[in-house]
Scaffold this active site. Structure first.
Site, short mmCIF file in Angstrom:
data_model
loop_
_atom_site.label_atom_id
_atom_site.label_comp_id
_atom_site.label_asym_id
_atom_site.label_seq_id
_atom_site.Cartn_x
_atom_site.Cartn_y
_atom_site.Cartn_z
N THR A 196 -3.27 13.02 -3.58
CA THR A 196 -2.80 14.20 -2.86
C THR A 196 -2.27 15.28 -3.80
OG1 THR A 196 -0.60 13.22 -2.58
CG2 THR A 196 -2.20 12.85 -0.81
N ASP A 242 -3.37 7.47 8.80
CA ASP A 242 -3.11 6.27 9.60
C ASP A 242 -1.60 6.03 9.62
OD1 ASP A 242 -3.02 3.86 10.86
OD2 ASP A 242 -4.31 2.79 9.46
N HIS A 243 -0.92 6.71 10.53
CA HIS A 243 0.54 6.68 10.61
C HIS A 243 1.01 6.08 11.93
CE1 HIS A 243 1.63 10.05 7.49
NE2 HIS A 243 0.82 9.13 6.99
N GLY A 268 0.11 7.32 -10.16
CA GLY A 268 0.57 7.01 -11.51
C GLY A 268 -0.29 5.93 -12.13
N LYS A 274 -3.11 16.60 -10.23
CA LYS A 274 -2.67 16.21 -11.58
C LYS A 274 -3.84 15.58 -12.35
CE LYS A 274 2.15 15.29 -10.33
NZ LYS A 274 3.22 14.26 -10.26
N ASN A 296 6.18 4.57 8.02
CA ASN A 296 5.28 3.86 8.94
C ASN A 296 5.42 2.35 8.90
OD1 ASN A 296 3.78 6.35 9.62
ND2 ASN A 296 3.22 6.25 7.46
N GLY A 332 1.51 2.43 0.89
CA GLY A 332 2.29 2.71 2.09
C GLY A 332 3.50 3.59 1.91
N GLU A 333 4.05 4.00 3.08
CA GLU A 333 5.29 4.77 3.13
C GLU A 333 6.26 4.05 4.07
OE1 GLU A 333 2.64 6.51 4.86
OE2 GLU A 333 1.73 7.62 3.21
#
Length: 326
Positions: A191, A36-37, A174, A194, A109, A105-106
């Site tokens: 993504t 969703d970008h 994290g 780990k 976007n 979020g990023e």
């Protein structure tokens, strides 16, 4: 074990994404997941349609396959009240097939609406917690208000609610985000392969399904596959700290100029050898994930879907932790 297919909304237009989802259902995938970008990661990917419209069309043109966002940020570009309404509507239209994948979020976007994107990860997490609390509140029915440190809700109600609410899968990388996933979500989304992510999630009390994207690139030969992934998906090797901070595709282009084909081959399963695909997927299974999303960065999505159906579907579902098969 469930297997999903990643709809790369940065790489294809809306009609093509719907077509791929239909093919994925026919090939036996359990669900499709769409990013969703607002922007693609790189300009040469060339696309970024509105994910919710695409999902509505997929719901109308399929009958079995699950649908998921991977992932939506409900704090800046969207208010959580809008996501609560959108997810409830999609759950109704898909007859219970929708999973709401969410994350903090990023910048890529969220900055586009001109309200800024917090530099502090702590503040992003505070906002994210409030957003999830608002979504849960609205899904409980009736008129609701909320007064948070960052977000507010004023006398709002989602009128069309499904009998069974969508599962919320929370993206984490994290300890702080895994706590949010355990406390306010129904599942985990990641993504990276780990083990700490799943371990921290379980330590915080999380017990839901655990989604992860598995990097791969199908083409008739390994070199062609790796070059395609290098051309459009080299951002994937930068890690989440970089992916969350850069504001525009041009910045991702500049930040990934040193990524080599060898780096892609180390991270991605490339080419046509099923053993390599299982090897990469095994890392995620060993890390504790049980919902694997096939994220194909190769140049031929239809060829990949056919390859998956012929060579991977059965063996992939048989994977279990510790490097063995059931």
């Amino acid at each position: 074990m469930e297997i999903g297919y990643k709809l790369a909304a940065e790489a294809f237009g809306p009609a093509e994404l719907v077509r791929q989802a239909v093919l994925a259902e026919e090939a036996g995938f359990d669900f499709v997941e769409i990013s969703d970008h607002y922007h693609p990661w790189l300009d040469n990917q060339g696309h970024s349609p509105f994910a919710w419209t695409v999902l509505g069309s997929i719901a109308a043109k399929t009958s079995r396959i699950g649908l998921a966002t991977g992932v939506t940020c409900p704090t800046v570009r969207y208010h959580p009240a809008i996501i609560a309404q959108a997810a409830a509507t999609l759950a109704l239209l898909s007859e219970g097939r929708f999973v709401l994948g969410v994350g903090s979020g990023e910048r890529l976007n969220e900055h586009v609406v001109g309200q800024g994107f917090p530099d502090s990860v702590r503040i992003r997490h505070e906002m994210f917690r409030e957003a999830l609390e608002i979504i849960r509140l609205l899904w409980s029915g009736g008129y609701r208000s909320y007064e948070g440190k960052h977000l507010r809700l004023a006398d709002a109600r989602v009128f069309d609610l499904p009998e069974e609410l969508p599962l919320i899968a929370v993206a984490a990388s994290g300890k702080a985000s895994t706590r949010i996933a355990a406390e306010l979500g129904d599942g985990l989304f990641a993504t990276e392969d780990k083990p700490d992510i799943v371990r921290d999630y379980r330590d915080a009390g999380g017990s839901g399904p655990r989604y992860a994207e598995v990097p791969m690139a199908w083409a008739a030969d390994e070199h062609t596959a790796a070059r395609a992934a290098l051309d459009t998906s080299r951002w994937a090797v930068t890690g989440w700290k970089v992916m969350s901070e850069l504001p525009n595709p041009v910045n991702f282009d500049a930040a990934t100029t040193t990524v080599r084909e060898e780096d892609i081959l180390e991270k991605f399963a490339c080419g046509t050898d099923p053993a390599r695909y299982l090897e990469v997927a095994q890392k995620f299974v060993d890390a504790g994930f049980d919902r694997l999303v096939m994220q194909n960065a190769g140049p031929d999505p239809e060829g990949f879907i056919d390859f998956y159906q012929r060579a991977l579907d059965g063996p992939m579902r048989q994977l279990k932790a510790n490097g063995t098969q059931r």
